[in-house]
Design a protein around this motif. Structure first.
Motif, PDB file in Angstrom:
ATOM      1  N   ARG A 258    -129.415  71.910 -75.279  1.00 44.96           N
ATOM      2  CA  ARG A 258    -129.918  70.785 -75.259  1.00 44.96           C
ATOM      3  C   ARG A 258    -129.843  69.482 -74.615  1.00 44.96           C
ATOM      4  O   ARG A 258    -130.181  68.888 -73.370  1.00 44.96           O
ATOM      5  CB  ARG A 258    -131.607  70.207 -76.065  1.00 44.96           C
ATOM      6  N   GLU A 259    -128.631  70.094 -74.729  1.00 43.51           N
ATOM      7  CA  GLU A 259    -127.591  68.977 -73.584  1.00 43.51           C
ATOM      8  C   GLU A 259    -126.814  69.513 -72.616  1.00 43.51           C
ATOM      9  O   GLU A 259    -125.820  67.874 -72.429  1.00 43.51           O
ATOM     10  CB  GLU A 259    -126.488  68.045 -74.915  1.00 43.51           C
ATOM     11  N   GLY A 260    -126.824  70.398 -72.581  1.00 43.34           N
ATOM     12  CA  GLY A 260    -126.466  70.584 -71.031  1.00 43.34           C
ATOM     13  C   GLY A 260    -124.775  71.269 -70.916  1.00 43.34           C
ATOM     14  O   GLY A 260    -124.280  71.970 -70.673  1.00 43.34           O
ATOM     15  N   LYS A 261    -125.454  72.144 -72.901  1.00 42.31           N
ATOM     16  CA  LYS A 261    -123.726  72.696 -72.729  1.00 42.31           C
ATOM     17  C   LYS A 261    -124.445  74.452 -73.378  1.00 42.31           C
ATOM     18  O   LYS A 261    -124.807  74.924 -74.146  1.00 42.31           O
ATOM     19  CB  LYS A 261    -122.888  71.594 -73.916  1.00 42.31           C
ATOM     20  N   SER A 262    -123.174  74.481 -73.394  1.00 40.50           N
ATOM     21  CA  SER A 262    -123.014  76.366 -73.777  1.00 40.50           C
ATOM     22  C   SER A 262    -121.723  76.497 -74.249  1.00 40.50           C
ATOM     23  O   SER A 262    -120.482  75.770 -73.399  1.00 40.50           O
ATOM     24  CB  SER A 262    -123.396  77.320 -72.604  1.00 40.50           C
ATOM     25  N   LEU A 263    -121.119  77.372 -75.133  1.00 39.44           N
ATOM     26  CA  LEU A 263    -120.121  78.129 -75.544  1.00 39.44           C
ATOM     27  C   LEU A 263    -120.091  79.206 -74.913  1.00 39.44           C
ATOM     28  O   LEU A 263    -120.600  80.153 -75.085  1.00 39.44           O
ATOM     29  CB  LEU A 263    -119.752  77.783 -77.412  1.00 39.44           C
ATOM     30  N   TRP A 264    -118.866  79.447 -74.404  1.00 38.72           N
ATOM     31  CA  TRP A 264    -118.846  81.130 -73.541  1.00 38.72           C
ATOM     32  C   TRP A 264    -117.352  81.729 -74.710  1.00 38.72           C
ATOM     33  O   TRP A 264    -116.143  80.996 -74.988  1.00 38.72           O
ATOM     34  CB  TRP A 264    -118.154  80.944 -72.763  1.00 38.72           C
ATOM     35  N   LEU A 265    -117.528  82.747 -74.991  1.00 40.95           N
ATOM     36  CA  LEU A 265    -116.535  83.615 -76.239  1.00 40.95           C
ATOM     37  C   LEU A 265    -116.291  84.538 -75.479  1.00 40.95           C
ATOM     38  O   LEU A 265    -116.998  85.429 -75.139  1.00 40.95           O
ATOM     39  CB  LEU A 265    -116.641  83.595 -77.857  1.00 40.95           C
ATOM     40  N   ILE A 266    -115.521  84.840 -74.928  1.00 44.12           N
ATOM     41  CA  ILE A 266    -114.722  85.742 -73.904  1.00 44.12           C
ATOM     42  C   ILE A 266    -113.593  86.462 -74.438  1.00 44.12           C
ATOM     43  O   ILE A 266    -112.942  86.035 -74.902  1.00 44.12           O
ATOM     44  CB  ILE A 266    -114.566  85.589 -72.752  1.00 44.12           C
ATOM     45  N   ASP A 267    -113.314  87.642 -74.035  1.00 45.38           N
ATOM     46  CA  ASP A 267    -112.197  88.613 -74.065  1.00 45.38           C
ATOM     47  C   ASP A 267    -111.400  88.466 -72.778  1.00 45.38           C
ATOM     48  O   ASP A 267    -111.881  88.234 -72.276  1.00 45.38           O
ATOM     49  CB  ASP A 267    -112.173  89.695 -74.471  1.00 45.38           C
ATOM     50  N   PRO A 268    -110.091  89.168 -72.925  1.00 45.12           N
ATOM     51  CA  PRO A 268    -109.140  88.957 -71.968  1.00 45.12           C
ATOM     52  C   PRO A 268    -109.906  89.952 -70.788  1.00 45.12           C
ATOM     53  O   PRO A 268    -109.560  89.494 -69.018  1.00 45.12           O
ATOM     54  CB  PRO A 268    -107.856  89.543 -72.234  1.00 45.12           C
ATOM     55  N   GLU A 269    -110.833  90.558 -70.632  1.00 42.35           N
ATOM     56  CA  GLU A 269    -111.089  91.817 -69.772  1.00 42.35           C
ATOM     57  C   GLU A 269    -112.097  91.342 -68.813  1.00 42.35           C
ATOM     58  O   GLU A 269    -111.701  90.657 -68.274  1.00 42.35           O
ATOM     59  CB  GLU A 269    -111.513  92.879 -70.801  1.00 42.35           C
ATOM     60  N   ALA A 270    -113.023  90.349 -69.730  1.00 33.48           N
ATOM     61  CA  ALA A 270    -113.536  89.399 -68.583  1.00 33.48           C
ATOM     62  C   ALA A 270    -112.880  88.056 -68.246  1.00 33.48           C
ATOM     63  O   ALA A 270    -113.959  87.598 -67.121  1.00 33.48           O
ATOM     64  CB  ALA A 270    -114.801  89.374 -69.777  1.00 33.48           C
ATOM     65  N   ALA A 271    -112.302  88.021 -68.909  1.00 36.77           N
ATOM     66  CA  ALA A 271    -111.308  86.543 -68.156  1.00 36.77           C
ATOM     67  C   ALA A 271    -110.782  87.342 -67.000  1.00 36.77           C
ATOM     68  O   ALA A 271    -110.028  85.913 -65.949  1.00 36.77           O
ATOM     69  CB  ALA A 271    -110.440  86.127 -69.227  1.00 36.77           C
ATOM     70  N   THR A 272    -111.141  87.784 -66.561  1.00 37.13           N
ATOM     71  CA  THR A 272    -109.403  87.920 -65.370  1.00 37.13           C
ATOM     72  C   THR A 272    -109.905  87.664 -64.509  1.00 37.13           C
ATOM     73  O   THR A 272    -109.211  87.373 -63.531  1.00 37.13           O
ATOM     74  CB  THR A 272    -109.723  89.707 -65.103  1.00 37.13           C
ATOM     75  N   GLN A 273    -110.774  87.440 -63.718  1.00 38.53           N
ATOM     76  CA  GLN A 273    -111.196  86.345 -62.192  1.00 38.53           C
ATOM     77  C   GLN A 273    -111.398  85.236 -62.546  1.00 38.53           C
ATOM     78  O   GLN A 273    -112.426  84.460 -61.731  1.00 38.53           O
ATOM     79  CB  GLN A 273    -112.832  87.380 -61.956  1.00 38.53           C
ATOM     80  N   LEU A 274    -111.531  84.391 -63.836  1.00 41.21           N
ATOM     81  CA  LEU A 274    -111.269  82.666 -63.996  1.00 41.21           C
ATOM     82  C   LEU A 274    -110.396  82.007 -64.031  1.00 41.21           C
ATOM     83  O   LEU A 274    -109.341  82.906 -64.590  1.00 41.21           O
ATOM     84  CB  LEU A 274    -112.221  83.286 -65.189  1.00 41.21           C
ATOM     85  N   LYS A 275    -109.895  81.729 -62.549  1.00 37.53           N
ATOM     86  CA  LYS A 275    -108.630  81.403 -62.656  1.00 37.53           C
ATOM     87  C   LYS A 275    -108.775  80.393 -63.334  1.00 37.53           C
ATOM     88  O   LYS A 275    -107.798  80.554 -64.237  1.00 37.53           O
ATOM     89  CB  LYS A 275    -108.839  80.525 -60.890  1.00 37.53           C
ATOM     90  N   SER A 276    -108.939  78.595 -63.309  1.00 36.33           N
ATOM     91  CA  SER A 276    -108.247  77.312 -63.767  1.00 36.33           C
ATOM     92  C   SER A 276    -109.464  77.685 -65.556  1.00 36.33           C
ATOM     93  O   SER A 276    -108.287  76.849 -65.989  1.00 36.33           O
ATOM     94  CB  SER A 276    -108.687  76.859 -62.669  1.00 36.33           C
ATOM     95  N   GLU A 277    -110.120  78.191 -64.970  1.00 36.06           N
ATOM     96  CA  GLU A 277    -110.806  77.966 -66.628  1.00 36.06           C
ATOM     97  C   GLU A 277    -110.871  78.668 -67.931  1.00 36.06           C
ATOM     98  O   GLU A 277    -110.081  77.323 -68.922  1.00 36.06           O
ATOM     99  CB  GLU A 277    -112.372  78.454 -66.443  1.00 36.06           C
ATOM    100  N   ALA A 278    -110.185  79.662 -67.570  1.00 39.36           N
ATOM    101  CA  ALA A 278    -109.612  80.527 -68.781  1.00 39.36           C
ATOM    102  C   ALA A 278    -108.702  79.982 -69.601  1.00 39.36           C
ATOM    103  O   ALA A 278    -107.328  79.384 -69.243  1.00 39.36           O
ATOM    104  CB  ALA A 278    -109.080  81.452 -68.181  1.00 39.36           C
ATOM    105  N   GLY A 279    -108.369  79.888 -70.992  1.00 37.24           N
ATOM    106  CA  GLY A 279    -107.568  79.077 -71.948  1.00 37.24           C
ATOM    107  C   GLY A 279    -106.840  79.320 -72.215  1.00 37.24           C
ATOM    108  O   GLY A 279    -106.471  80.676 -72.256  1.00 37.24           O
TER     109      GLY A 279
END
Ligand code: 6PG
Length: 248
Positions: free
Chosen positions: A227-248
């Motif tokens: 309701r506040e425009g937020k979302s939490l994304w818990l991901i594993d490294p395999e799903a993160a491979t195409q995320l450039k700067s966001e990946a923590g």
């Protein structure tokens, strides 16, 4: 309202389930402390199964006061409750195996007592009775995504439904007939979490993170936030491979 997608990359699927379980303990504690009860909507698929199994075992099966939790479903395949495809069967055979939750706190979507449209109305009434007339009482919507960017049973190209619960008759992910919480309903949640694992989600995840929720080409999973425009994304490294700067 700036959408805030918070991303956390965990070591692997087991670490992701452990992180989600730990966060759930905190979320439920806060809900019980402030509102006396926690209302959580669960999703189907293979990703959340590890979380459900983790929650059903020590210490989580006792770390959460399950007597003050109500469990709902973000969507359900329109099959008999004992069908191997049933999400309620998945939850019964994992999470409910290890916790003691009052019977009237478990709210599966009805799929055996009538046609889908009637069952959708029945479930909307259950949600209104428990969560208020606008259904705005969910503390958490726990979601997954498909490689096509669907979430719950909200698929690309579908007409956006009004209301709380809608019927899908042409799901590209079998089985074809499903009930699902609507975009509108999911956006009323106090919290929205996505659990995403596997290389087959990498491309779509990058597309989701490159799209604003109200962009015309936003995929269903990109449209969903709390309701506040937020979302939490818990991901594993395999799903993160195409995320450039966001990946923590
Ligand atoms: C369903 C789910 C669906 C699922 C995603 C991810 O019942 O099919 O609600 O939205 O969460 O398709 O499924 P996997 O975790 O199996 O990839």
């Amino acid at each position: 309202m700036q959408p805030a997608r918070t991303l956390e990359v965990l070591q692997d699927a087991d670490a992701l389930a452990l992180e989600a379980a730990g966060r759930l303990v905190e979320l439920v504690d806060e809900a019980i402390k402030n509102r006396g009860m926690a209302h959580i909507a669960l999703s189907g698929g293979s990703t959340p199964k590890k979380l459900y199994q983790r929650l059903a075992s020590a210490p989580f099966n006792r770390a959460i006061d399950w007597s003050k939790v109500h469990l709902y479903f973000a969507d359900e395949r329109f099959v008999p409750h004992d069908d191997p495809e049933s999400t309620q069967r998945l939850v019964r055979e994992t999470l409910l195996e290890g916790i003691s939750i009052p019977r009237d706190h478990f709210h599966p979507m009805p799929t055996e007592d009538g046609d889908p449209e009637t069952m959708a109305k029945v479930y909307a009434n259950v949600l209104k009775a428990q969560l208020g007339q606008d259904g705005a009482g969910l503390d958490l919507a726990l979601l997954g995504i498909g490689p096509d960017g669907h979430t719950a049973s909200l698929f690309p190209g579908q007409v956006i439904q009004e209301g709380i619960v809608s019927v899908v008759r042409d799901s590209p992910k079998p089985p074809p007939v499903r009930l699902t919480l609507t975009l509108e309903m999911l956006r009323r949640s106090k919290n929205v979490w996505f659990l995403v694992t596997g290389s087959d989600k990498a491309d779509v995840l990058a597309r989701i993170f490159a799209t604003a929720p109200d962009a015309p080409d936003a995929l269903p999973a990109a449209k969903i936030h709390d309701r506040e425009g937020k979302s939490l994304w818990l991901i594993d490294p395999e799903a993160a491979t195409q995320l450039k700067s966001e990946a923590g």
